[in-house]
Design an enzyme around this catalytic site. Structure first.
Site, PDB file in Angstrom:
ATOM      1  N   SER A  67       0.670  -1.234   0.177  1.00 40.40           N
ATOM      2  CA  SER A  67       0.003  -0.050   0.112  1.00 40.40           C
ATOM      3  C   SER A  67       0.913   1.265  -0.074  1.00 40.40           C
ATOM      4  O   SER A  67       0.351   2.393  -0.285  1.00 40.40           O
ATOM      5  CB  SER A  67      -1.059   0.163   1.166  1.00 40.40           C
ATOM      6  N   LYS A 104       0.647   4.379   6.780  1.00 41.91           N
ATOM      7  CA  LYS A 104      -0.292   5.419   5.915  1.00 41.91           C
ATOM      8  C   LYS A 104       0.625   6.614   5.999  1.00 41.91           C
ATOM      9  O   LYS A 104       1.113   7.060   7.027  1.00 41.91           O
ATOM     10  CB  LYS A 104      -1.448   5.183   6.025  1.00 41.91           C
TER      11      LYS A 104
END
Length: 146
Positions: A67, A104
């Protein structure tokens, strides 16, 4: 190092080793034409001293997944995480979200928080009051194998 597996990240607690340093050549390594060997000055280098600013608040974690590939964080890279740093907009953070750890990019605007992946195949996560959410630490460095 002591390992702790939690969801998609494996955390490591650093253990300091006295005298653990490697040879360091201060002249730099040319990626173009070779530099004469006599230009090199040998010193000692400790990666702990270079990468860790606050030993009591620093942990390592191994990345699992794709990701964050756009930010240069690839599967099996080792992250250096400092829990003492203030989380701010645009920082890459390790977060605890609804029972799992994730890494993230933080997006903070008008009192709202989003977790943005750096891969278009993954959705942006909007954090709401319903989420069990904690910013666990800020990523300061990434260690890669070549």
């Amino acid at each position: 190092m002591i390992a702790h597996k939690s969801g998609s990240l494996t955390f490591f607690t650093p253990e300091a080793v006295d005298g653990a340093s490697a040879h360091f050549f201060d002249a730099g390594v040319s990626a173009g034409f070779p530099s004469p060997a006599e230009d090199f000055k040998e010193q000692r280098l400790s990666l702990d001293e270079e990468l860790v600013k606050n030993k009591e608040a620093t942990f390592y974690a191994k990345v699992s997944g794709q990701s964050m590939i756009g930010a240069g964080l690839d599967d099996n890279d080792l992250l250096v995480i400092d829990r003492s740093l203030e989380p701010t907009n645009n920082k890459i953070a390790v977060c605890f979200l609804d029972g799992e750890f994730t890494v993230k990019r933080l997006r903070v605007s008008n009192g709202e928080v989003w977790l943005q992946p750096e891969n278009p195949d993954y959705p942006i996560i909007h954090i709401t009051e319903e989420n069990n959410f904690l910013i666990w630490g800020i990523v300061t460095n990434v260690i890669k194998k070549v």
